[in-house]
Design an enzyme around this catalytic site. Structure first.
Site, PDB file in Angstrom:
ATOM      1  N   GLY A 256       3.909  -0.270  -1.119  1.00 26.05           N
ATOM      2  CA  GLY A 256       3.824  -0.901  -2.428  1.00 26.05           C
ATOM      3  C   GLY A 256       5.045  -0.615  -3.276  1.00 26.05           C
ATOM      4  O   GLY A 256       5.529  -1.491  -4.014  1.00 26.05           O
TER       5      GLY A 256
ATOM      6  N   TYR B 142       0.849  -1.196   0.000  1.00 25.92           N
ATOM      7  CA  TYR B 142       0.000   0.000   0.000  1.00 25.92           C
ATOM      8  C   TYR B 142       0.882   1.243   0.000  1.00 25.92           C
ATOM      9  O   TYR B 142       1.766   1.386   0.838  1.00 25.92           O
ATOM     10  CB  TYR B 142      -0.904  -0.039   1.229  1.00 25.92           C
ATOM     11  CG  TYR B 142      -1.980   1.022   1.317  1.00 25.92           C
ATOM     12  CD1 TYR B 142      -2.238   1.921   0.287  1.00 25.92           C
ATOM     13  CD2 TYR B 142      -2.767   1.129   2.448  1.00 25.92           C
ATOM     14  CE1 TYR B 142      -3.230   2.867   0.380  1.00 25.92           C
ATOM     15  CE2 TYR B 142      -3.785   2.073   2.562  1.00 25.92           C
ATOM     16  CZ  TYR B 142      -4.001   2.949   1.521  1.00 25.92           C
ATOM     17  OH  TYR B 142      -4.994   3.899   1.628  1.00 25.92           O
ATOM     18  N   CYS B 143       0.645   2.136  -0.963  1.00 24.86           N
ATOM     19  CA  CYS B 143       1.336   3.432  -1.027  1.00 24.86           C
ATOM     20  C   CYS B 143       2.853   3.218  -1.052  1.00 24.86           C
ATOM     21  O   CYS B 143       3.358   2.463  -1.882  1.00 24.86           O
ATOM     22  CB  CYS B 143       0.885   4.307   0.139  1.00 24.86           C
ATOM     23  SG  CYS B 143       1.463   6.018   0.086  1.00 24.86           S
ATOM     24  N   LEU B 144       3.611   3.841  -0.151  1.00 24.32           N
ATOM     25  CA  LEU B 144       5.068   3.672  -0.144  1.00 24.32           C
ATOM     26  C   LEU B 144       5.459   2.226   0.108  1.00 24.32           C
ATOM     27  O   LEU B 144       6.487   1.762  -0.378  1.00 24.32           O
ATOM     28  CB  LEU B 144       5.704   4.551   0.942  1.00 24.32           C
ATOM     29  CG  LEU B 144       5.416   6.046   0.930  1.00 24.32           C
ATOM     30  CD1 LEU B 144       6.277   6.743   1.964  1.00 24.32           C
ATOM     31  CD2 LEU B 144       5.634   6.639  -0.435  1.00 24.32           C
TER      32      LEU B 144
ATOM     33  N   PHE C 114      -1.743  -1.155  -3.953  1.00 24.35           N
ATOM     34  CA  PHE C 114      -2.796  -0.183  -3.678  1.00 24.35           C
ATOM     35  C   PHE C 114      -2.202   1.226  -3.736  1.00 24.35           C
ATOM     36  O   PHE C 114      -1.365   1.585  -2.907  1.00 24.35           O
ATOM     37  CB  PHE C 114      -3.406  -0.378  -2.283  1.00 24.35           C
ATOM     38  CG  PHE C 114      -3.971  -1.736  -2.014  1.00 24.35           C
ATOM     39  CD1 PHE C 114      -4.526  -2.505  -3.023  1.00 24.35           C
ATOM     40  CD2 PHE C 114      -3.967  -2.246  -0.724  1.00 24.35           C
ATOM     41  CE1 PHE C 114      -5.048  -3.756  -2.765  1.00 24.35           C
ATOM     42  CE2 PHE C 114      -4.499  -3.496  -0.437  1.00 24.35           C
ATOM     43  CZ  PHE C 114      -5.036  -4.255  -1.464  1.00 24.35           C
TER      44      PHE C 114
END
Length: 571
Positions: free
Chosen positions: A312, A308-310, A336
């Site tokens: 990811g 998720y985000c960083l 994500f």
């Protein structure tokens, strides 16, 4: 990484700039000055553009004058300018009545003119244009008539309704917020949401711990599970339980109910002692250490990786290094709102220049980390009309407190970022785009998204200011994998936390096989199928199709403590 400790003059300069950063909220005055002078000097050499702006101002004055005349004569008049569809400041019906309609029109015409003045200036780069346009919008947002009681009809109606008690309530709210800020207390209306009780309450155990992470294994709730466990790597800029909020919107709980064995990384909140931890430390002690443990505990051959985000981005780097080295322990990769290419990384990129990164490094040098409040301020600026001015209007002018919810409580539970890691992240990824360009090194050798060969499920959100969906979509072009891309409505957080049954949710989905030619984002929109509801079942089906036949749940790892663990409690 910049290290001033061995040079006295450098230490003096760094200390001065670190102190200055507290006054500017982390924005470099040099970077802002460069933007302004770049725009101003180019505009000064464009007499045609200046003439066009003069004509625009004259037309605005004529239109505004005609509008004023019609209003004075009580003749129905259509506005000269209209707010953006997403601008909620002027939706109250009182803005259509005199004199508030005049205030609104004057502001919108001024905003329109400045938008024209800061765009399409020949010689100014697109990056600088976006930054100077953004800066102009921040100043204008601060001067909106919606921010002042005498020019806001909604506030004045509230005064009449409450006989002025709204100002007393607003003053009390302001005093309470100041106290909570200085005593580091949770924001109002969030106390009832407690981690481990109302939040992050899905049953599980911490089964591994190192200096940077606690690894949580969640209890199985179905008689049979898929043999490939799921390992989730959240961003270290946030507490992990964004994906395990209340029971009714917990992604973790949903996945366990679909027959998956779920593991979650919970990051340590770093302090000054962690200043020298870099991105490689986060990769090794984060997803790579967790992957080893997940496979050892479950006896599985492969794992579904989720980031998720960083988190990811970090997981993508780790997965690319694994693919480069012939490590095939990942069955799939789910991302994500995570970016691999940072050339169009949204409004967070507006002020990321060498001057700004150097200023941030000096600011972080003082404490050894980037403070949570400084990060929160940057994110609020991206949507200042909603997150700053609208909040001040409702809580301080109208005396209204919003009802608390789990997402608000999570958002207030902030984290920090170590000096070295954040410096490397900004320089390697934002400034140099090293991962997408093939210059990011892991173990002394470069890695790139083109190393990826496993199936990818990527999620972008329509109104994401942090990771715009077209930037997230670039994984389809960069990798050599089959990519299923989902575009869901909502923003960076609300679009991801989109549980089944959530009202007014829809998404688009399309799979591009690894053998198919790349498509542009707009072309993808035409190919994608529109579906109503949550995208979670779509993802669950996708994971199931890439998993083996269900079997008995694996044994749990040796318990260190109950979930949610201890790292998530660190302040």
């Amino acid at each position: 990484m910049h290290d001033p400790d061995n040079d006295l003059s450098d230490m003096v300069d760094t200390s001065y700039r670190a102190g200055l950063s507290e006054l500017t909220g982390g924005l470099s005055p040099n970077a802002l000055a460069q933007l302004y002078f770049n725009w101003m000097t180019h505009l000064s050499t464009l007499p045609g553009k200046r003439s066009e702006l003069t004509q625009h101002a004259a037309h605005n004055m004529i239109d505004f004058g005609q509008y004023l005349t019609k209003c004075a004569l009580d003749v129905p008049a259509e506005g000269c300018a209209h707010p953006d569809a997403r601008d909620r400041r002027f939706r109250y019906e009182g803005w259509e009545k005199f004199p508030f309609n005049v205030y609104k029109q004057g502001f919108l015409l001024t905003q329109q003119w400045w938008d024209d003045a800061t765009t399409n200036v020949r010689g100014v780069t697109k990056a600088n244009e976006r930054a100077i346009n953004f800066t102009a919008r921040q100043f204008l947002d601060a001067m909106s008539p919606a921010n002042f009681p005498l020019t806001n009809p909604e506030v004045l109606d509230k005064v009449r309704e409450t006989k002025g008690h709204n100002f007393a309530e607003g003053a009390k709210n302001f005093q309470e917020d100041i106290r909570r800020y200085f005593f580091h207390e949770k924001p109002a209306a969030t106390e009832e949401f407690r981690v481990g009780r109302e939040l992050a309450a899905t049953p599980g155990k911490v089964v591994f711990r190192n200096h940077l992470i606690e690894l949580i294994q969640y209890d199985a709730v179905t008689e049979k599970v898929h043999p490939e466990p799921i390992l989730i790597t959240p961003a270290w800029i946030m507490k992990y339980y964004i994906l395990d909020l209340s029971p009714e919107n917990s992604m973790v709980k949903y996945l366990t109910e679909q027959g998956f064995t779920v593991f979650m990384i919970s990051w340590r909140n770093p302090g000054v002692e962690d200043a020298d931890l870099g991105m490689n430390d986060y990769r090794e002690q984060g997803p790579m250490a967790a992957l080893d443990q997940v496979l050892e505990i479950t006896g599985a051959e492969k794992v579904h990786g989720v980031g998720y985000c960083l988190g990811g981005t970090l997981l993508s780097i780790a997965a690319a290094a694994m693919a480069r080295d012939g490590d095939d322990r990942l069955a799939s990769l789910t991302l994500f709102a995570a970016q691999s290419d940072f050339t169009e990384a949204g409004e967070l990129m507006l002020f990321i220049s060498e001057a700004e990164v150097a200023f941030l490094e000096d600011m972080m040098w003082k404490n050894g980390y980037l403070d949570a409040a400084q990060m929160a301020g940057a994110f609020q600026l991206l949507r200042s009309s909603d997150l700053i001015w609208s909040r001040m209007q409702h809580e301080y002018l109208m005396g209204e407190r919003p009802h608390g919810n789990d997402l608000m409580a999570w958002n207030a539970d902030t984290t920090r970022m170590p000096y070295r890691m954040h410096s490397e992240y900004l320089r390697y990824l934002f400034l140099n785009n090293a991962f997408a360009a093939g210059h990011f090194e892991v173990g002394g050798r470069s890695v790139t998204p083109t190393d990826l060969r496993i199936p990818i499920f990527a999620v972008g959100t329509e109104t994401d200011h942090v990771a715009p969906w077209k930037s997230v979509f670039k994984i389809d072009t960069l990798s050599r994998s089959e990519v299923t891309f989902v575009l869901t409505n909502g923003g960076h957080n609300a679009g991801v936390v989109s549980e089944p049954g959530h009202p007014r949710r829809h998404f688009r989905v399309h799979t591009n096989p690894d053998s198919a030619p790349n498509v542009a984002p707009d072309e993808w929109l035409e190919l994608a199928e529109m579906k109503q509801g949550s995208w979670w079942p779509e993802w669950s089906t996708w994971l199931s199709e890439r998993s083996g036949a269900q079997c008995a749940p694996p044994k749990s790892g040796k318990s260190i403590c109950d979930a949610p663990g201890t790292y998530v409690m660190m302040e």
